[in-house]
Design a protein around this motif. Sequence first.
Motif, PDB file in Angstrom:
ATOM      1  N   TRP A  76     -72.946 -15.109 106.849  1.00 41.21           N
ATOM      2  CA  TRP A  76     -72.146 -14.422 107.870  1.00 41.21           C
ATOM      3  C   TRP A  76     -72.349 -12.909 107.793  1.00 41.21           C
ATOM      4  O   TRP A  76     -72.520 -12.247 108.813  1.00 41.21           O
ATOM      5  CB  TRP A  76     -70.658 -14.743 107.684  1.00 41.21           C
ATOM      6  CG  TRP A  76     -70.300 -16.172 107.967  1.00 41.21           C
ATOM      7  CD1 TRP A  76     -71.035 -17.079 108.678  1.00 41.21           C
ATOM      8  CD2 TRP A  76     -69.129 -16.870 107.522  1.00 41.21           C
ATOM      9  NE1 TRP A  76     -70.389 -18.291 108.720  1.00 41.21           N
ATOM     10  CE2 TRP A  76     -69.213 -18.197 108.019  1.00 41.21           C
ATOM     11  CE3 TRP A  76     -68.015 -16.515 106.766  1.00 41.21           C
ATOM     12  CZ2 TRP A  76     -68.228 -19.148 107.777  1.00 41.21           C
ATOM     13  CZ3 TRP A  76     -67.031 -17.453 106.516  1.00 41.21           C
ATOM     14  CH2 TRP A  76     -67.137 -18.769 107.025  1.00 41.21           C
ATOM     15  N   SER A  79     -75.866 -12.046 108.898  1.00 37.92           N
ATOM     16  CA  SER A  79     -75.990 -12.260 110.339  1.00 37.92           C
ATOM     17  C   SER A  79     -75.365 -11.111 111.113  1.00 37.92           C
ATOM     18  O   SER A  79     -75.905 -10.651 112.127  1.00 37.92           O
ATOM     19  CB  SER A  79     -75.318 -13.577 110.726  1.00 37.92           C
ATOM     20  OG  SER A  79     -75.436 -13.812 112.100  1.00 37.92           O
ATOM     21  N   SER A  80     -74.234 -10.611 110.616  1.00 38.87           N
ATOM     22  CA  SER A  80     -73.577  -9.479 111.257  1.00 38.87           C
ATOM     23  C   SER A  80     -74.461  -8.240 111.205  1.00 38.87           C
ATOM     24  O   SER A  80     -74.626  -7.526 112.199  1.00 38.87           O
ATOM     25  CB  SER A  80     -72.237  -9.194 110.562  1.00 38.87           C
ATOM     26  OG  SER A  80     -71.532  -8.187 111.238  1.00 38.87           O
ATOM     27  N   GLN A  82     -77.769  -8.147 110.796  1.00 42.96           N
ATOM     28  CA  GLN A  82     -78.985  -8.335 111.586  1.00 42.96           C
ATOM     29  C   GLN A  82     -78.716  -8.211 113.073  1.00 42.96           C
ATOM     30  O   GLN A  82     -79.495  -7.601 113.824  1.00 42.96           O
ATOM     31  CB  GLN A  82     -79.589  -9.710 111.274  1.00 42.96           C
ATOM     32  CG  GLN A  82     -80.964  -9.955 111.864  1.00 42.96           C
ATOM     33  CD  GLN A  82     -80.906 -10.683 113.207  1.00 42.96           C
ATOM     34  OE1 GLN A  82     -79.829 -11.084 113.650  1.00 42.96           O
ATOM     35  NE2 GLN A  82     -82.057 -10.861 113.832  1.00 42.96           N
ATOM     36  N   SER A  83     -77.596  -8.756 113.529  1.00 44.11           N
ATOM     37  CA  SER A  83     -77.240  -8.662 114.945  1.00 44.11           C
ATOM     38  C   SER A  83     -76.998  -7.210 115.339  1.00 44.11           C
ATOM     39  O   SER A  83     -77.395  -6.764 116.423  1.00 44.11           O
ATOM     40  CB  SER A  83     -75.990  -9.501 115.229  1.00 44.11           C
ATOM     41  OG  SER A  83     -75.652  -9.459 116.589  1.00 44.11           O
ATOM     42  N   SER A 204     -69.660 -18.040 112.359  1.00 42.80           N
ATOM     43  CA  SER A 204     -70.991 -17.437 112.293  1.00 42.80           C
ATOM     44  C   SER A 204     -71.332 -16.718 113.599  1.00 42.80           C
ATOM     45  O   SER A 204     -71.861 -15.600 113.593  1.00 42.80           O
ATOM     46  CB  SER A 204     -72.039 -18.513 111.995  1.00 42.80           C
ATOM     47  OG  SER A 204     -73.343 -17.961 111.965  1.00 42.80           O
ATOM     48  N   GLN A 205     -71.020 -17.353 114.721  1.00 43.11           N
ATOM     49  CA  GLN A 205     -71.271 -16.721 116.023  1.00 43.11           C
ATOM     50  C   GLN A 205     -70.406 -15.474 116.199  1.00 43.11           C
ATOM     51  O   GLN A 205     -70.863 -14.461 116.738  1.00 43.11           O
ATOM     52  CB  GLN A 205     -70.991 -17.726 117.138  1.00 43.11           C
ATOM     53  CG  GLN A 205     -71.989 -18.881 117.182  1.00 43.11           C
ATOM     54  CD  GLN A 205     -71.582 -19.952 118.185  1.00 43.11           C
ATOM     55  OE1 GLN A 205     -70.500 -19.901 118.753  1.00 43.11           O
ATOM     56  NE2 GLN A 205     -72.457 -20.928 118.399  1.00 43.11           N
ATOM     57  N   SER A 207     -69.343 -13.564 113.761  1.00 37.62           N
ATOM     58  CA  SER A 207     -69.843 -12.518 112.861  1.00 37.62           C
ATOM     59  C   SER A 207     -71.032 -11.770 113.458  1.00 37.62           C
ATOM     60  O   SER A 207     -71.304 -10.627 113.076  1.00 37.62           O
ATOM     61  CB  SER A 207     -70.245 -13.131 111.514  1.00 37.62           C
ATOM     62  OG  SER A 207     -71.428 -13.908 111.626  1.00 37.62           O
ATOM     63  N   GLN A 208     -71.752 -12.409 114.370  1.00 35.20           N
ATOM     64  CA  GLN A 208     -72.866 -11.715 115.017  1.00 35.20           C
ATOM     65  C   GLN A 208     -72.371 -10.631 115.975  1.00 35.20           C
ATOM     66  O   GLN A 208     -73.077  -9.656 116.226  1.00 35.20           O
ATOM     67  CB  GLN A 208     -73.729 -12.721 115.771  1.00 35.20           C
ATOM     68  CG  GLN A 208     -74.443 -13.716 114.876  1.00 35.20           C
ATOM     69  CD  GLN A 208     -75.172 -14.788 115.669  1.00 35.20           C
ATOM     70  OE1 GLN A 208     -75.571 -14.556 116.808  1.00 35.20           O
ATOM     71  NE2 GLN A 208     -75.341 -15.955 115.076  1.00 35.20           N
ATOM     72  N   GLY A 270     -71.880  -5.886 113.379  1.00 33.79           N
ATOM     73  CA  GLY A 270     -72.177  -6.763 114.499  1.00 33.79           C
ATOM     74  C   GLY A 270     -72.707  -6.008 115.699  1.00 33.79           C
ATOM     75  O   GLY A 270     -72.829  -4.778 115.706  1.00 33.79           O
ATOM     76  N   SER A 271     -73.034  -6.746 116.740  1.00 33.46           N
ATOM     77  CA  SER A 271     -73.622  -6.138 117.931  1.00 33.46           C
ATOM     78  C   SER A 271     -72.650  -5.209 118.643  1.00 33.46           C
ATOM     79  O   SER A 271     -73.053  -4.215 119.247  1.00 33.46           O
ATOM     80  CB  SER A 271     -74.087  -7.243 118.894  1.00 33.46           C
ATOM     81  OG  SER A 271     -73.003  -8.062 119.296  1.00 33.46           O
ATOM     82  N   LEU A 572     -81.280 -11.372 106.092  1.00 39.88           N
ATOM     83  CA  LEU A 572     -80.798 -12.606 106.726  1.00 39.88           C
ATOM     84  C   LEU A 572     -81.684 -13.787 106.362  1.00 39.88           C
ATOM     85  O   LEU A 572     -81.175 -14.881 106.070  1.00 39.88           O
ATOM     86  CB  LEU A 572     -80.749 -12.427 108.246  1.00 39.88           C
ATOM     87  CG  LEU A 572     -80.335 -13.663 109.049  1.00 39.88           C
ATOM     88  CD1 LEU A 572     -78.939 -14.121 108.657  1.00 39.88           C
ATOM     89  CD2 LEU A 572     -80.415 -13.386 110.549  1.00 39.88           C
TER      90      LEU A 572
END
Length: 624
Positions: A76, A79-80, A82-83, A204-205, A207-208, A270-271, A572
């Motif tokens: 998570w 992923s955050s 990287q996004s 997970s979604q 966290s992005q 995140g993004s 990631l």
Amino acid sequence: MADLLSTGISGLLASQVGLSTVGHNISNVNTAGYTRQTTTFNARAPQFSGGYYIGQGADATSVQRAYSQFLTQAVWSASSGQSRAVQYAGFTAAANNAVSGSANLQTALDGFFGAVSDVANAPIDTASRQALIGKANTLVATFRSLSSQFQQIDKQTNQQISTSVDSINSLAKSIADLNGQIQRASVGGAAPNDLLDARDQAISQLSQIVGVNVSDAGNNMVTVSVGNGLPLVNGTASTQLSTANNPYDSSRLEVVGPSGSIISSQLGSGSLGATFDFRTNVLDPARNQLGRAAIAMTDAFNKQHAQGIDLNGDAGGKFFDIADPAVLNNSNNKGNAQVTATVTDVGKLGASDYIVRYDGAKWVVSTTAGVTVPSTGTGAAGDPILIDGLAITVPSGTPQAGDSVQIQPTRNAASTISVVVSDTNKIAASGPLAATKASTNTGKGVPGKLTVTDVADPNFRTPVDIVFESPTTYRVNGGPLQNYTDGDTITGNGWTLKLSGVPAANDTFSVKPAGSASGDNGNALALADVANKGVLDNGVTTVGKSYSQLIAQVGTAGAQANTALDAQQSILDQAMASQQSLSGVNLDEEASNLLRFQQAYAASAQVINAANTIFDSLLSAVRG
């Protein structure tokens, strides 16, 4: 035989559970967020028979996920990051494309100053003058085009913010709903594995989009918080975020928490966090730098143009025009004070935006980043607040304590620049003064460079005759005798003159106001030199260099964003590899387990068959 039959049936049922689990794993090999499941078996309590125990078979006691909370949370977090890096790199690439695209400002600047030089070479040529006006309009269009592209990117950030908030709210509600389903499905300590996977996938979604902090809330539920600890999901309840206009700039969106307070600055991961960071750290500085170049161009060229004479014999007027700094009132202000700002010294003009706040007794100035800016003045019409080349006044109205305004000195300047001159006769190519030599001169001296030093001198336009009594002495309008050495500068009323060549006795040179259509190009030469003139940063930075700084500024941000993206992608990949090595479905392993459980199932069937055969034999013996 009943015990043997029961033992066989237990093995059959246990193997059936194992086969079902393996089949479930294989079926979900491509399901996002799925965690491999395993079956746990235990031997049944044996039966005591005389001096020994006889086994009673086996039971499938649980089906568990091959799961690590530590590895999942690492995914998570990665992923955050990287996004965020993907979003930041995408936006910086768009900004790079704007400054390095077809609307290249440096090309437009070169074309414009080339046209100025053409006018200097042919100062009364109408075609050259018309071409200059055309190149000026091209330059203005380029400034405006770049500003428009930046504004479009700004609109894209708004769209991204709105979409992200909608997604956050949807995912938060989904996680809260799953919390409730998991709580209801957790019967007798059994874990609803697929629901747990669905919740982890939703987190997970989430966290992005925004960095999350997940903690155990008890009863198999979790609490999810974002920002500085704002609970987004608490048990079966979810908090809904919203968007609102920036209190100063209504064209911009901010994220608002349930209490109505703006929490945009808290969303760093995140993004969504990347969107705000890009807007603050790349887009706004780029727009301010572009506007700063437009203001510098307007100020420097207009000041020089005003020193010249046009073909009508009039002093040069404005060549370019540009708007004053934008002053944006806070929508929460209680008072009615009207604040204005003007640029007083372009050389001191920075690229910052400012917040001017009334504390109940005086106005206090800080940058939008919160750094206090030293200032002088009260803001009254005769005593403006002076900061960084700006004069801020409060000409009317009464402020209330806490009222504030945001001042954007350069943000939208490039979108307001325009060309004022449309009549070719209005181009002030001629210098205000012209130097000539008398036709009766016998020496080799000719007027060289005539430089204006003080156009405000009260005798600036008074005609002057310079008469040499010898090659080394001269008088100005019959005044005192002055010594002269070849190459010396002759000083007049707000001007200086250098001669080329050695004059002879009785040679006369005149300096007087230039007439209309004189063919003089003194001011056109000075206008062309504006391209090389330091204007910004206290006379250090030219307009062209300012644009180069903009390109470097955005380019550096883009390069750093790409480097960060490579690093975050690697982090990631490593986190995913570690998590999947434990939780991912391996088809080779599942095929092996499938074969193992098939064989166990078949063997258990044989045990049941053997028990049946023995039982039939006993019945036959009894009947016989």
